[in-house]
Design a protein around this motif. Structure first.
Motif, PDB file in Angstrom:
ATOM      1  N   ALA A  24       0.846  -1.202   0.000  1.00  0.00           N
ATOM      2  CA  ALA A  24       0.000   0.000   0.000  1.00  0.00           C
ATOM      3  C   ALA A  24       0.876   1.245   0.000  1.00  0.00           C
ATOM      4  O   ALA A  24       0.590   2.234  -0.693  1.00  0.00           O
ATOM      5  CB  ALA A  24      -0.927   0.000   1.213  1.00  0.00           C
ATOM      6  N   LEU A  25       1.947   1.207   0.782  1.00  0.00           N
ATOM      7  CA  LEU A  25       2.902   2.318   0.820  1.00  0.00           C
ATOM      8  C   LEU A  25       3.558   2.508  -0.540  1.00  0.00           C
ATOM      9  O   LEU A  25       3.687   3.634  -1.029  1.00  0.00           O
ATOM     10  CB  LEU A  25       3.960   2.038   1.888  1.00  0.00           C
ATOM     11  CG  LEU A  25       5.091   3.048   2.047  1.00  0.00           C
ATOM     12  CD1 LEU A  25       4.543   4.439   2.331  1.00  0.00           C
ATOM     13  CD2 LEU A  25       6.038   2.605   3.165  1.00  0.00           C
ATOM     14  N   SER A  26       3.932   1.408  -1.173  1.00  0.00           N
ATOM     15  CA  SER A  26       4.539   1.473  -2.500  1.00  0.00           C
ATOM     16  C   SER A  26       3.595   2.120  -3.512  1.00  0.00           C
ATOM     17  O   SER A  26       4.003   2.960  -4.315  1.00  0.00           O
ATOM     18  CB  SER A  26       4.916   0.055  -2.964  1.00  0.00           C
ATOM     19  OG  SER A  26       5.384   0.057  -4.298  1.00  0.00           O
ATOM     20  N   MET A  27       2.318   1.733  -3.466  1.00  0.00           N
ATOM     21  CA  MET A  27       1.344   2.290  -4.400  1.00  0.00           C
ATOM     22  C   MET A  27       1.120   3.778  -4.136  1.00  0.00           C
ATOM     23  O   MET A  27       1.044   4.585  -5.073  1.00  0.00           O
ATOM     24  CB  MET A  27       0.023   1.525  -4.314  1.00  0.00           C
ATOM     25  CG  MET A  27       0.118   0.097  -4.811  1.00  0.00           C
ATOM     26  SD  MET A  27      -1.508  -0.686  -5.105  1.00  0.00           S
ATOM     27  CE  MET A  27      -2.144  -0.757  -3.431  1.00  0.00           C
ATOM     28  N   ALA A  28       1.004   4.145  -2.865  1.00  0.00           N
ATOM     29  CA  ALA A  28       0.763   5.542  -2.517  1.00  0.00           C
ATOM     30  C   ALA A  28       1.925   6.427  -2.960  1.00  0.00           C
ATOM     31  O   ALA A  28       1.725   7.545  -3.449  1.00  0.00           O
ATOM     32  CB  ALA A  28       0.535   5.676  -1.012  1.00  0.00           C
ATOM     33  N   LEU A  29       3.150   5.932  -2.801  1.00  0.00           N
ATOM     34  CA  LEU A  29       4.326   6.700  -3.220  1.00  0.00           C
ATOM     35  C   LEU A  29       4.373   6.885  -4.734  1.00  0.00           C
ATOM     36  O   LEU A  29       4.957   7.848  -5.227  1.00  0.00           O
ATOM     37  CB  LEU A  29       5.602   6.011  -2.731  1.00  0.00           C
ATOM     38  CG  LEU A  29       5.880   6.088  -1.230  1.00  0.00           C
ATOM     39  CD1 LEU A  29       7.029   5.154  -0.853  1.00  0.00           C
ATOM     40  CD2 LEU A  29       6.196   7.518  -0.815  1.00  0.00           C
TER      41      LEU A  29
ATOM     42  N   GLU B 206       0.085   9.329   4.757  1.00  0.00           N
ATOM     43  CA  GLU B 206      -1.061   8.854   5.523  1.00  0.00           C
ATOM     44  C   GLU B 206      -2.373   9.439   5.014  1.00  0.00           C
ATOM     45  O   GLU B 206      -3.428   8.819   5.126  1.00  0.00           O
ATOM     46  CB  GLU B 206      -0.881   9.169   7.009  1.00  0.00           C
ATOM     47  CG  GLU B 206      -0.746  10.636   7.338  1.00  0.00           C
ATOM     48  CD  GLU B 206      -0.580  10.866   8.825  1.00  0.00           C
ATOM     49  OE1 GLU B 206      -1.003  10.007   9.630  1.00  0.00           O
ATOM     50  OE2 GLU B 206      -0.019  11.909   9.205  1.00  0.00           O
ATOM     51  N   ASN B 207      -2.310  10.625   4.413  1.00  0.00           N
ATOM     52  CA  ASN B 207      -3.511  11.246   3.847  1.00  0.00           C
ATOM     53  C   ASN B 207      -3.924  10.581   2.536  1.00  0.00           C
ATOM     54  O   ASN B 207      -5.039  10.793   2.054  1.00  0.00           O
ATOM     55  CB  ASN B 207      -3.289  12.737   3.616  1.00  0.00           C
ATOM     56  CG  ASN B 207      -2.187  13.008   2.602  1.00  0.00           C
ATOM     57  OD1 ASN B 207      -1.111  12.403   2.688  1.00  0.00           O
ATOM     58  ND2 ASN B 207      -2.439  13.904   1.659  1.00  0.00           N
ATOM     59  N   LYS B 208      -3.057   9.770   1.953  1.00  0.00           N
ATOM     60  CA  LYS B 208      -3.339   9.104   0.688  1.00  0.00           C
ATOM     61  C   LYS B 208      -3.791   7.654   0.865  1.00  0.00           C
ATOM     62  O   LYS B 208      -4.171   7.004  -0.107  1.00  0.00           O
ATOM     63  CB  LYS B 208      -2.096   9.145  -0.223  1.00  0.00           C
ATOM     64  CG  LYS B 208      -1.696  10.542  -0.647  1.00  0.00           C
ATOM     65  CD  LYS B 208      -0.291  10.602  -1.219  1.00  0.00           C
ATOM     66  CE  LYS B 208      -0.150   9.888  -2.530  1.00  0.00           C
ATOM     67  NZ  LYS B 208       1.211  10.094  -3.118  1.00  0.00           N
ATOM     68  N   ILE B 209      -3.732   7.150   2.102  1.00  0.00           N
ATOM     69  CA  ILE B 209      -4.090   5.750   2.355  1.00  0.00           C
ATOM     70  C   ILE B 209      -5.247   5.689   3.346  1.00  0.00           C
ATOM     71  O   ILE B 209      -5.119   6.078   4.502  1.00  0.00           O
ATOM     72  CB  ILE B 209      -2.892   4.946   2.891  1.00  0.00           C
ATOM     73  CG1 ILE B 209      -1.716   5.019   1.906  1.00  0.00           C
ATOM     74  CG2 ILE B 209      -3.294   3.488   3.133  1.00  0.00           C
ATOM     75  CD1 ILE B 209      -0.459   4.322   2.401  1.00  0.00           C
ATOM     76  N   ASP B 210      -6.379   5.214   2.856  1.00  0.00           N
ATOM     77  CA  ASP B 210      -7.591   5.075   3.666  1.00  0.00           C
ATOM     78  C   ASP B 210      -7.669   3.625   4.148  1.00  0.00           C
ATOM     79  O   ASP B 210      -8.105   2.739   3.412  1.00  0.00           O
ATOM     80  CB  ASP B 210      -8.812   5.443   2.833  1.00  0.00           C
ATOM     81  CG  ASP B 210     -10.129   5.222   3.580  1.00  0.00           C
ATOM     82  OD1 ASP B 210     -10.090   5.092   4.815  1.00  0.00           O
ATOM     83  OD2 ASP B 210     -11.179   5.172   2.906  1.00  0.00           O
ATOM     84  N   VAL B 211      -7.221   3.375   5.375  1.00  0.00           N
ATOM     85  CA  VAL B 211      -7.215   2.020   5.911  1.00  0.00           C
ATOM     86  C   VAL B 211      -8.624   1.644   6.358  1.00  0.00           C
ATOM     87  O   VAL B 211      -9.213   2.305   7.215  1.00  0.00           O
ATOM     88  CB  VAL B 211      -6.237   1.896   7.091  1.00  0.00           C
ATOM     89  CG1 VAL B 211      -6.285   0.474   7.664  1.00  0.00           C
ATOM     90  CG2 VAL B 211      -4.819   2.242   6.657  1.00  0.00           C
TER      91      VAL B 211
END
Length: 251
Positions: free
Chosen positions: A106-111, A142-147
């Motif tokens: 998820a971090l990889s995709m958000a970046l 964190e603003n780009k990932i809605d857990v």
């Protein structure tokens, strides 16, 4: 020239390739010398300034995941890199990950997304949500990932009910295998035309070939593989990367 001295997009690409190579070497060392993963990781540089800007959190997320007893569930590094490049290629701004685990992918995709990008990350286990969130914050995404800390099917149903049908660019499925077909069908509703659905573990260490009668996960994967092969709603490629990665493009 050191990896850390490289800057910009080229530096990020070189670093990513270098990092994948390092952990490929780790697997070789582990097999040939019986060196544990923990021992190997301890020998890696750990100071954040050793890595290019915006990649240190990604690296430490990878390392933290390898420390988990279920680290074999982690997306292969080459898969994560490939999917990040797919996201860049199609200019994706809306993605869903079904099965976030520790948040490495998820971090990889958000970046890989622009500032207005959004990843809906589905994860039911609280332990993994708590592991992931600090890395998202440290990376500034964190603003780009809605857990979504609940059953993934419930999240998908809520997105459909909210009028999100046909608005997502990219979906990655990597959760419980018996529900793969349901995840796939709901993802097809949510994805836009020419959007991509990526599905992990489609080879399942070869167990999808004549799966055992009591192996429901292998049976579910085998059935989905055969279904997608005949599915006229998508274009299909099955890649022998990691444990098998299917790429479908919605027609």
């Amino acid at each position: 020239m050191t990896v850390g001295s490289l800057g910009g997009a080229r530096g990020g690409r070189v670093f990513s390739q270098f990092f994948c190579f390092i952990f490929f070497c780790q697997d070789i060392v582990t097999v040939l010398t019986d060196t544990s993963k923990d021992t190997f990781i301890q020998k890696l540089p750990t100071h954040k300034n050793s890595y290019p800007y915006k990649t240190s959190s990604y690296v430490f997320s990878f390392q933290r995941t390898l420390e988990d007893e279920w680290s074999r569930m982690m997306v292969a590094a080459e898969q994560a890199q490939f999917m990040a490049n797919l996201i860049r290629l199609i200019n994706a701004t809306k993605a869903i990950e079904i099965g976030m685990y520790t948040g490495y992918n998820a971090l990889s995709m958000a970046l890989a997304m622009p500032e207005n990008g959004q990843v809906v990350a589905c994860e039911i286990e609280d332990t993994y949500v708590q592991i992931a969130k600090p890395f998202f914050k440290e990376a500034g995404v964190e603003n780009k990932i809605d857990v979504q800390h609940q059953d993934a099917l419930k999240t998908l149903d809520e997105l459909i009910a909210a009028g999100e049908v046909g608005t997502y660019d990219f979906v990655f499925i990597d959760a419980d295998k018996v529900n793969y077909d349901r995840y796939y069908e709901k993802s097809l509703e949510l994805i836009r035309t020419r959007g991509i659905i990526a599905i992990d573990n489609v080879l399942w260490s070869g167990r999808v070939v004549n799966p055992a009668p009591n192996d429901t996960s292998s049976q579910a994967l085998d059935a989905l593989n055969k279904k997608i092969y005949k599915d006229q709603r998508v274009e299909l490629s099955m890649l022998t990367v990691g444990d098998g990665l299917t790429i479908t493009i919605k027609r």
